[in-house]
Design a protein around this motif. Structure first.
Motif, PDB file in Angstrom:
ATOM      1  N   VAL A 128       0.550  -0.667   0.115  1.00 52.53           N
ATOM      2  CA  VAL A 128      -0.074   0.154  -0.167  1.00 52.53           C
ATOM      3  C   VAL A 128       0.708   0.950  -0.256  1.00 52.53           C
ATOM      4  N   SER A 129       0.627   2.384  -0.947  1.00 50.96           N
ATOM      5  CA  SER A 129       0.944   3.374  -0.726  1.00 50.96           C
ATOM      6  C   SER A 129       0.312   4.515  -0.607  1.00 50.96           C
ATOM      7  N   HIS A 130       1.179   5.352  -0.626  1.00 49.41           N
ATOM      8  CA  HIS A 130       0.618   6.677  -0.481  1.00 49.41           C
ATOM      9  C   HIS A 130       0.742   8.025  -0.726  1.00 49.41           C
ATOM     10  N   ARG A 131       1.029   8.791  -1.990  1.00 50.11           N
ATOM     11  CA  ARG A 131       2.225  10.143  -2.206  1.00 50.11           C
ATOM     12  C   ARG A 131       0.622  11.746  -1.461  1.00 50.11           C
ATOM     13  N   ALA A 132       0.736  12.726  -0.956  1.00 53.69           N
ATOM     14  CA  ALA A 132       0.265  13.032  -0.357  1.00 53.69           C
ATOM     15  C   ALA A 132      -0.263  14.039  -1.617  1.00 53.69           C
ATOM     16  N   GLU A 133      -0.604  14.728  -1.202  1.00 55.94           N
ATOM     17  CA  GLU A 133      -1.475  16.299  -2.015  1.00 55.94           C
ATOM     18  C   GLU A 133      -0.242  17.166  -2.296  1.00 55.94           C
ATOM     19  N   THR A 134       0.550  17.409  -3.388  1.00 59.92           N
ATOM     20  CA  THR A 134       0.820  18.965  -3.121  1.00 59.92           C
ATOM     21  C   THR A 134       0.552  20.376  -3.226  1.00 59.92           C
ATOM     22  N   LYS A 135       0.589  21.085  -2.307  1.00 57.29           N
ATOM     23  CA  LYS A 135      -0.372  22.775  -2.989  1.00 57.29           C
ATOM     24  C   LYS A 135       1.057  23.553  -3.389  1.00 57.29           C
ATOM     25  N   LEU A 136       0.618  24.347  -4.302  1.00 55.18           N
ATOM     26  CA  LEU A 136       1.377  25.221  -5.153  1.00 55.18           C
ATOM     27  C   LEU A 136       0.685  26.714  -4.869  1.00 55.18           C
ATOM     28  N   GLU A 137       1.738  27.931  -4.898  1.00 48.37           N
ATOM     29  CA  GLU A 137       0.619  29.220  -4.948  1.00 48.37           C
ATOM     30  C   GLU A 137       1.180  29.639  -6.048  1.00 48.37           C
ATOM     31  N   LEU A 138       1.334  29.527  -7.688  1.00 46.21           N
ATOM     32  CA  LEU A 138       2.005  29.842  -8.694  1.00 46.21           C
ATOM     33  C   LEU A 138       1.679  31.129  -8.704  1.00 46.21           C
ATOM     34  N   SER A 139       3.339  31.852  -8.537  1.00 46.48           N
ATOM     35  CA  SER A 139       2.903  33.576  -8.472  1.00 46.48           C
ATOM     36  C   SER A 139       3.955  34.113 -10.024  1.00 46.48           C
ATOM     37  N   GLY A 140       3.375  34.996 -10.598  1.00 43.86           N
ATOM     38  CA  GLY A 140       3.997  35.232 -12.111  1.00 43.86           C
ATOM     39  C   GLY A 140       3.419  36.598 -12.082  1.00 43.86           C
ATOM     40  N   GLU A 141       2.520  36.349 -13.337  1.00 45.88           N
ATOM     41  CA  GLU A 141       2.373  38.070 -13.539  1.00 45.88           C
ATOM     42  C   GLU A 141       0.790  37.465 -14.630  1.00 45.88           C
ATOM     43  N   VAL A 142      -0.766  38.547 -15.515  1.00 48.11           N
ATOM     44  CA  VAL A 142      -1.437  37.860 -15.796  1.00 48.11           C
ATOM     45  C   VAL A 142      -1.614  39.027 -16.863  1.00 48.11           C
ATOM     46  N   SER A 143      -1.800  38.853 -17.693  1.00 44.93           N
ATOM     47  CA  SER A 143      -1.755  39.644 -18.884  1.00 44.93           C
ATOM     48  C   SER A 143      -2.980  40.135 -20.126  1.00 44.93           C
ATOM     49  N   SER A 144      -3.592  40.917 -20.320  1.00 42.15           N
ATOM     50  CA  SER A 144      -4.984  41.186 -21.026  1.00 42.15           C
ATOM     51  C   SER A 144      -4.506  42.118 -22.385  1.00 42.15           C
ATOM     52  N   ASP A 145      -4.996  41.957 -23.126  1.00 44.77           N
ATOM     53  CA  ASP A 145      -4.839  42.488 -24.541  1.00 44.77           C
ATOM     54  C   ASP A 145      -6.352  43.782 -24.724  1.00 44.77           C
ATOM     55  N   LEU A 146      -7.203  42.677 -24.027  1.00 44.41           N
ATOM     56  CA  LEU A 146      -8.999  43.248 -23.687  1.00 44.41           C
ATOM     57  C   LEU A 146      -9.368  43.911 -22.505  1.00 44.41           C
ATOM     58  N   ARG A 147      -8.339  43.452 -21.644  1.00 39.68           N
ATOM     59  CA  ARG A 147      -8.941  44.053 -20.261  1.00 39.68           C
ATOM     60  C   ARG A 147      -7.548  45.033 -19.747  1.00 39.68           C
ATOM     61  N   ALA A 148      -7.424  45.593 -19.076  1.00 46.32           N
ATOM     62  CA  ALA A 148      -6.306  46.588 -18.654  1.00 46.32           C
ATOM     63  C   ALA A 148      -5.765  46.513 -17.800  1.00 46.32           C
ATOM     64  N   GLU A 149      -6.859  46.517 -16.769  1.00 47.77           N
ATOM     65  CA  GLU A 149      -6.677  45.907 -14.987  1.00 47.77           C
ATOM     66  C   GLU A 149      -6.550  45.096 -14.646  1.00 47.77           C
ATOM     67  N   LEU A 150      -6.191  43.658 -15.745  1.00 43.25           N
ATOM     68  CA  LEU A 150      -5.484  42.262 -15.502  1.00 43.25           C
ATOM     69  C   LEU A 150      -4.147  42.037 -16.028  1.00 43.25           C
ATOM     70  N   ASN A 151      -3.303  43.694 -16.720  1.00 41.26           N
ATOM     71  CA  ASN A 151      -2.279  43.539 -16.984  1.00 41.26           C
ATOM     72  C   ASN A 151      -1.531  43.722 -15.615  1.00 41.26           C
ATOM     73  N   GLN A 152      -1.732  43.313 -14.491  1.00 42.86           N
ATOM     74  CA  GLN A 152      -0.315  43.015 -12.999  1.00 42.86           C
ATOM     75  C   GLN A 152       0.198  41.671 -12.964  1.00 42.86           C
ATOM     76  N   GLY A 153       0.540  42.111 -11.870  1.00 42.45           N
ATOM     77  CA  GLY A 153       1.402  40.629 -10.867  1.00 42.45           C
ATOM     78  C   GLY A 153      -0.232  39.645 -10.549  1.00 42.45           C
ATOM     79  N   GLY A 154       0.051  38.243 -10.237  1.00 45.80           N
ATOM     80  CA  GLY A 154      -1.185  37.916  -9.828  1.00 45.80           C
ATOM     81  C   GLY A 154      -0.371  36.567  -9.386  1.00 45.80           C
ATOM     82  N   SER A 155      -1.297  35.744  -8.769  1.00 43.62           N
ATOM     83  CA  SER A 155      -0.958  34.048  -8.099  1.00 43.62           C
ATOM     84  C   SER A 155      -2.196  33.364  -8.766  1.00 43.62           C
ATOM     85  N   LEU A 156      -1.218  31.880  -8.764  1.00 45.38           N
ATOM     86  CA  LEU A 156      -2.859  31.027  -8.719  1.00 45.38           C
ATOM     87  C   LEU A 156      -2.498  29.304  -8.529  1.00 45.38           C
ATOM     88  N   ASP A 157      -3.524  29.074  -6.963  1.00 43.42           N
ATOM     89  CA  ASP A 157      -3.179  27.738  -6.843  1.00 43.42           C
ATOM     90  C   ASP A 157      -3.711  26.747  -7.644  1.00 43.42           C
TER      91      ASP A 157
END
Length: 444
Positions: free
Chosen positions: A247-276
């Motif tokens: 019997v084996s178990h590999r536990a969940e790994t939680k990541l918070e990917l930090s970087g940049e968000v961008s959009s050509d249509l929505r200027a307010e999205l052009n900023q830093g951000g993260s994704l769980d």
């Protein structure tokens, strides 16, 4: 033009790039840890310690080895994932034209998943009569889907990529001659990118509303990276000389990917951000049963806790949230059975079959993370070159069930303020894949 921002500043990127793979198991799980395991469709892998690659599946089983062991593998994955359907657009209940003559347009793309090489490296050694230790470098999650600029459902998916590499030191303790327990720590580096764009048909629909948006513009793009930490554990039990149970178990790994968000249509999205991004926990029950000195059969049942993956949502630097898409994954099961035949002192033969359950229903099936039920058929062999050195070879054919897709999403509000502007894709997904794997094993 799409705005792109790079976060690649670590030597780990080279490893993560090598570890990238299209999703050929449930969700975006990767099973290509071991060529000998692939030869029997990974059946009984946690209970079949043939070489150091067992560490990826069951750290307890490394206690079986009496000498230091090293294994290095590489798997070549050649997927063929095709999408066939139609895209439509609407403003409220009113259908919008997709070109000068139609209210719908064909959205078809072949080979959206790239070929990939997936390596793995493992070393184990006994350190006393009771303890053994080892370390592995491999991947358990990865995908890449990439649509061409003329795909007419780009608002749903343009490019999606997850690249990861796991460093896994582990230790095994021999409780008695029949029972071993193992524990490992995991450090996982991951990068991800996801985006969607404006297709020719969407650009035409925008124009029909009096808004000029060029084809090829970015609706959004997100890139990020992170380190995540977890653990894995296992039990290896030999109740008789003929039977191994694990019997084996590999536990969940939680990541918070930090970087940049961008959009050509929505200027307010052009900023830093993260994704769980949570990499699901995996639990396996495995059996290896010897029939005689030459024949043995293996089987596994594997459960992956994919229900932890419910949505992709960017957390922006200004404190607001940007929902990319609902995923709503379900938990998945994988069942496999295999056979091993020792032909002579030099050659061992393997074959296997597995059924891999998909993680999404029709309404939740994604164009960026294609997923469906799969059948695995595999064969492989080991050639022993000398007393301490062997080579494993394996071939796997994966046949994915053709699956329906029915997706709807709202187009960015800023382009047409206050409007209920939506797009709908209806179609099918089909997938097959070929895997070739080779592995070198040596002990010293």
């Amino acid at each position: 033009m799409k705005q792109q921002f790079s976060l690649r500043a670590s030597v780990c990127l080279a490893l993560a790039t090598l570890a990238s793979s299209s999703a050929l198991a449930a969700g975006f799980q990767v099973n290509e840890h071991s060529a000998n395991g692939l030869g029997r469709a990974m059946a009984g892998q946690a209970a079949k310690p043939e070489n150091a690659s067992i560490l990826a599946t069951n750290p307890a089983a490394i206690g079986v080895f009496k000498e230091a062991e090293f294994s290095a593998s590489v798997s070549f994955i050649d997927p063929n994932v095709d999408i066939n359907g139609t895209a439509t657009y609407a403003l409220g209940e009113t259908s919008l034209p997709t070109d000068a003559a139609s209210l719908s347009t064909s959205a078809t793309e072949d080979d959206i998943a790239d070929t990939a090489f997936v390596p793995g490296f493992f070393y184990t050694t006994p350190i006393s009569e009771k303890f053994s230790a080892g370390v592995g470098v491999f991947t358990t999650y990865g995908l890449r889907s990439d649509y061409s600029d003329d795909f007419e459902a780009l608002p749903f998916a343009d490019e999606a990529e997850v690249k990861s590499v796991t460093f896994n030191p582990a230790i095994s303790y021999k409780v008695n001659e029949q029972l071993m327990v193992g524990f490992g720590l995991n450090a996982t580096y991951a990068e991800a990118e996801i985006g969607s764009g404006v297709s020719e048909s969407l650009s035409f629909a925008f124009n029909a509303l009096g808004t000029t948006v060029p084809a090829g513009a970015s609706l959004f793009n997100l890139e990020g990276d992170d380190w995540g930490y977890g653990w894995n554990a296992g039990i290896f039990w030999q109740p008789t000389e003929m039977t191994n149970i694990a019997v084996s178990h590999r536990a969940e790994t939680k990541l918070e990917l930090s970087g940049e968000v961008s959009s050509d249509l929505r200027a307010e999205l052009n900023q830093g951000g993260s994704l769980d991004l949570n990499l699901a926990a995996i639990t396996e029950l495995a059996i290896d049963q010897k029939l005689n000195d030459q024949w043995s059969v293996q089987s596994s049942v594997t459960f992956t806790d994919w229900s932890t993956f419910q949505k992709l949502e960017a957390n922006l630097e200004n404190g607001s949230d940007f929902l990319i898409k609902e995923e709503n994954f379900d938990d998945s099961w994988r069942a496999s059975i295999g056979v091993t035949y020792i032909l002579n002192d030099e050659i061992t033969l393997r074959a296997g079959y597995a059924y891999d359950d998909g993680v999404v229903s029709v309404e939740n099936r994604s164009l960026s993370i294609p997923d469906t039920d799969r059948h695995w058929v595999s064969g492989g062999m080991t050639y022993t070159m000398s007393e301490g050195t062997s080579i494993d070879l394996a071939y796997v054919f994966i046949d994915g069930r053709e699956a329906d897709i029915d997706k709807k999403r709202t187009i960015v509000e800023d382009a047409v303020p206050g409007a209920d502007f939506t797009t709908n894709f209806v179609g099918t997904q089909s997938a097959t894949a070929h895997i070739l794997s080779v592995q070198l094993n040596t002990r010293f």
